[in-house]
Design a protein around this motif. Structure first.
Motif, PDB file in Angstrom:
ATOM      1  N   UNK A  51       0.788  -1.228   0.000  1.00 42.48           N
ATOM      2  CA  UNK A  51       0.000   0.000   0.000  1.00 42.48           C
ATOM      3  C   UNK A  51       0.825   1.285   0.000  1.00 42.48           C
ATOM      4  N   UNK A  52       2.139   1.218   0.138  1.00 43.00           N
ATOM      5  CA  UNK A  52       2.918   2.465   0.221  1.00 43.00           C
ATOM      6  C   UNK A  52       3.881   2.658  -0.938  1.00 43.00           C
ATOM      7  N   UNK A  53       3.718   1.912  -2.023  1.00 42.14           N
ATOM      8  CA  UNK A  53       4.681   1.974  -3.128  1.00 42.14           C
ATOM      9  C   UNK A  53       4.727   3.347  -3.790  1.00 42.14           C
ATOM     10  N   UNK A  54       3.624   4.074  -3.758  1.00 42.24           N
ATOM     11  CA  UNK A  54       3.625   5.410  -4.371  1.00 42.24           C
ATOM     12  C   UNK A  54       4.522   6.371  -3.596  1.00 42.24           C
ATOM     13  N   UNK A  55       4.699   6.129  -2.306  1.00 41.58           N
ATOM     14  CA  UNK A  55       5.653   6.941  -1.544  1.00 41.58           C
ATOM     15  C   UNK A  55       7.078   6.618  -1.993  1.00 41.58           C
ATOM     16  N   UNK A  56       7.376   5.340  -2.056  1.00 38.57           N
ATOM     17  CA  UNK A  56       8.733   4.920  -2.422  1.00 38.57           C
ATOM     18  C   UNK A  56       9.101   5.356  -3.834  1.00 38.57           C
ATOM     19  N   UNK A  57       8.120   5.425  -4.705  1.00 30.81           N
ATOM     20  CA  UNK A  57       8.375   5.832  -6.090  1.00 30.81           C
ATOM     21  C   UNK A  57       9.027   7.214  -6.166  1.00 30.81           C
ATOM     22  N   UNK A  58       8.704   8.087  -5.218  1.00 28.94           N
ATOM     23  CA  UNK A  58       9.133   9.484  -5.331  1.00 28.94           C
ATOM     24  C   UNK A  58      10.313   9.841  -4.428  1.00 28.94           C
ATOM     25  N   UNK A  59      10.727   8.945  -3.536  1.00 29.01           N
ATOM     26  CA  UNK A  59      11.839   9.286  -2.643  1.00 29.01           C
ATOM     27  C   UNK A  59      13.109   9.655  -3.407  1.00 29.01           C
ATOM     28  N   UNK A  60      13.569   8.848  -4.377  1.00 27.83           N
ATOM     29  CA  UNK A  60      14.834   9.191  -5.054  1.00 27.83           C
ATOM     30  C   UNK A  60      14.777  10.522  -5.799  1.00 27.83           C
ATOM     31  N   UNK A  61      13.671  10.786  -6.481  1.00 24.47           N
ATOM     32  CA  UNK A  61      13.629  12.001  -7.297  1.00 24.47           C
ATOM     33  C   UNK A  61      13.571  13.269  -6.463  1.00 24.47           C
ATOM     34  N   UNK A  62      13.254  13.146  -5.173  1.00 25.32           N
ATOM     35  CA  UNK A  62      13.265  14.309  -4.285  1.00 25.32           C
ATOM     36  C   UNK A  62      14.454  14.287  -3.325  1.00 25.32           C
ATOM     37  N   UNK A  63      15.438  13.436  -3.613  1.00 24.39           N
ATOM     38  CA  UNK A  63      16.700  13.463  -2.876  1.00 24.39           C
ATOM     39  C   UNK A  63      16.649  12.889  -1.483  1.00 24.39           C
ATOM     40  N   UNK A  64      15.686  12.022  -1.195  1.00 22.80           N
ATOM     41  CA  UNK A  64      15.591  11.424   0.140  1.00 22.80           C
ATOM     42  C   UNK A  64      16.153  10.006   0.084  1.00 22.80           C
ATOM     43  N   UNK A  65      17.243   9.779   0.808  1.00 23.66           N
ATOM     44  CA  UNK A  65      17.837   8.446   0.890  1.00 23.66           C
ATOM     45  C   UNK A  65      16.959   7.540   1.734  1.00 23.66           C
ATOM     46  N   UNK A  66      17.187   6.252   1.613  1.00 25.26           N
ATOM     47  CA  UNK A  66      16.342   5.300   2.330  1.00 25.26           C
ATOM     48  C   UNK A  66      17.188   4.180   2.912  1.00 25.26           C
ATOM     49  N   UNK A  67      16.873   3.803   4.145  1.00 27.23           N
ATOM     50  CA  UNK A  67      17.480   2.643   4.803  1.00 27.23           C
ATOM     51  C   UNK A  67      16.367   1.652   5.079  1.00 27.23           C
TER      52      UNK A  67
END
Length: 566
Positions: A51-67
């Motif tokens: 249910x949260x894939x749309x959030x993950x889709x946009x993290x890289x393009x807005x410069x937010x790294x992810x762990x």
């Protein structure tokens, strides 16, 4: 649909939407990520879900790294440690239902310790029926569940509401006492396209200054005090310089809570360290004519008694006005930012006592020796190993700990910390399993600083899977585990009641082998020298190294040649 572009505003370095694209329709997921980036979020912890894939889709393009931790509770503890270490809010992303409940314990710990943590999750669709339908991850109410844990839990109802909701959370983090928050976005709204509304960020907050009259009253009390004392909690961390100056000006010994550890260099002649739980320190505090407590609840979690027996005048400085009459009521309430309160006190002291006569620091030294003597026999098993640990680490090293005997009896009072180091401990709520994922979060926040996790074998196994996270990130991360074969504190509590120990002894686990299975390294340290050697190797190994100190290990032993092995 065109994709909104971003720019970097020169004065702040924060990502801002280009003006010409600010009102371009976007999905709820992008509106969320855009709002996080506008508030300076540069790292998020979480696990992708249906249910949260749309959030993950946009993290890289807005410069937010992810762990990507291995459990949502680990994501929460990692984000918590990131926030404690950087001073910026930690961000954790979960999916619906069980994932959100998994992070609830971490959110509760953040609330207890006043940590700015933002938990973001999808929720059931906007028009989802009130009666259950069996939709994946459906639960009665996510917001009601989290509302009993965090400062506020908010469900948005439009794309345009997402930006203001994020701004509300960040305003909470910077205005007064920080607390965690939860933001829920209906899963259909994450995918829907809409007008994001005008860009908005949390307004800048000027640190609150205390009212003049209480400052004057507090300054008069301190200037006239014959036996002053200072108590510092986590809320005093941003005012360390002012506290040190005040302690030296008054010649007043300073004792800290667990969250205040290191606010005053613990090798300073006036430092009592983490000692509010010490009977000797409590007896000494009872005899003080004036006690100034800064940024602390004076809570049972730090004092280990229902109520400190203070008989003198109590001055309390806190950003939270509710603390003035919680627990021990303040005789003089100083409501405001700790730094602003101390600056005001110094100005008033200049006016009413321009030539202070500091007292000698011998009193603090005697108290430190008395505190150590109280528990010398109990703590002897840990102190030599903690000395070995301290000898290896840099001054600015970060230590994370668990609700384990080796931490609250051992490291908190007996591992000296300087002003550039940090010690992150789950106080108050007292969760287990904090140390390892918190160390992952601390290392992600400060990759150039040494980070070491301290735990017991019972607490470690609440979150041992985060060894895989550290291995995947190739983080040099020593994890020191004092193995007492289970839940030592509860075992001792049962014995003290005259009960037979039940369900507290855990089967032995080859923890170093488990670390190797996850892609790290492992070793046993049967002497302090072995621990020093293992730590030196672990601090350069590209991955976690789990070092076990057995319960039966002596304080001294012929040095072994065992090395951590991958």
């Amino acid at each position: 649909m065109s994709t909104p572009t971003t720019t970097r505003e020169a004065s702040t370095g924060l990502p801002l939407l280009a003006v010409e694209d600010a009102r371009t329709p976007v999905t709820g997921g992008e509106a969320l990520v855009r709002a996080l980036a506008a508030h300076g979020a540069e790292l998020a912890f979480g696990i992708p879900g249906t249910h949260n894939l749309e959030i993950y889709r946009h993290l890289p393009r807005h410069g937010i790294r992810h762990v990507n931790p291995r459990h949502e509770q680990g994501a929460g503890y990692a984000a918590d440690a990131y926030a404690r270490l950087t001073g910026r809010p930690g961000v954790a992303v979960t999916t619906t239902g069980p994932a959100l409940l998994n992070i609830a314990a971490a959110a509760g710990q953040a609330y207890s310790d006043s940590v700015p943590l933002l938990v973001v999750s999808p929720g059931m669709p906007l028009r989802h029926p009130a009666l259950p339908t069996g939709l994946l991850h459906e639960m009665r109410s996510q917001t009601r569940a989290l509302d009993g844990v965090v400062a506020f839990s908010h469900r948005v109802s439009s794309v345009a509401e997402i930006g203001p909701a994020v701004a509300r959370a960040f305003a909470l983090f910077t205005g007064g006492r920080p607390r965690p928050a939860h933001l829920e976005i209906p899963l259909d709204l994450l995918e829907a396209t809409g007008d994001p509304g005008p860009p908005c960020t949390a307004p800048p907050v000027v640190p609150a200054s205390p009212a003049p009259e209480p400052v004057r009253a507090a300054a008069r009390a301190l200037a006239a005090a014959e036996r002053p004392a200072l108590v510092a909690g986590g809320g005093a961390r941003g005012a360390a310089a002012g506290l040190r100056t005040l302690a030296e000006r008054l010649g007043a010994p300073l004792v800290t809570t667990a969250n205040g550890k290191g606010v005053l260099d613990e090798t300073h002649p006036l430092a009592l360290g983490v000692g509010l739980h010490s009977p000797a320190v409590q007896e000494w505090l009872a005899e003080r004519d004036v006690v100034l407590a800064v940024g602390t609840e004076l809570a049972e979690a730090d004092t280990w008694v229902d109520r400190l027996p203070l008989r003198g005048t109590l001055l309390r400085a806190d950003a939270d006005p509710g603390q003035m009459y919680a627990g021990l009521p303040a005789d003089v309430p100083l409501v405001g930012d700790a730094g602003a309160v101390l600056d005001a006190l110094h100005r008033e002291l200049d006016a009413c006592a321009p030539d202070p006569r500091p007292r000698a620091p011998e009193e603090a030294g005697a108290l430190r020796r008395a505190r150590t003597a109280e528990t010398r026999e109990r703590d002897a098993r840990w102190v030599p190993y903690l000395d070995a640990l301290r000898s290896v680490l840099d001054e600015d090293a970060v230590l994370t700990s668990d609700s384990a005997q080796c931490c609250y009896y051992g490291a908190l009072p007996h591992l000296p910390l300087g002003p550039s180091g940090r010690y992150l401990h789950p106080t108050g709520f007292g969760t287990l399993g904090y140390a390892l994922p918190a160390a992952v979060g601390a290392k992600a926040a400060a990759p150039d600083r040494q980070v070491v996790a301290l735990s017991g074998d019972g607490g470690l196994q609440f979150s041992v899977q985060e060894l895989a996270t550290a291995a995947a990130l190739r983080l040099p991360l020593p994890v020191v585990v004092f193995d007492n074969g289970g839940y030592g504190e509860i075992r001792d509590g049962m014995a003290a009641r005259g009960d037979s120990p039940t369900a507290v002894d855990l089967p032995a686990v080859d923890l170093p082998a488990l670390a190797r299975a996850y892609g790290g390294a492992g070793a046993h340290a049967r002497t302090p020298d072995e621990l020093s050697a293992a730590l030196r190797t672990a601090l350069t190994f590209p991955g976690p190294t789990l070092v076990v100190v057995p319960e039966t290990a002596p304080a001294t032993h012929p040095q072994s040649t065992e090395e951590p092995t991958p």
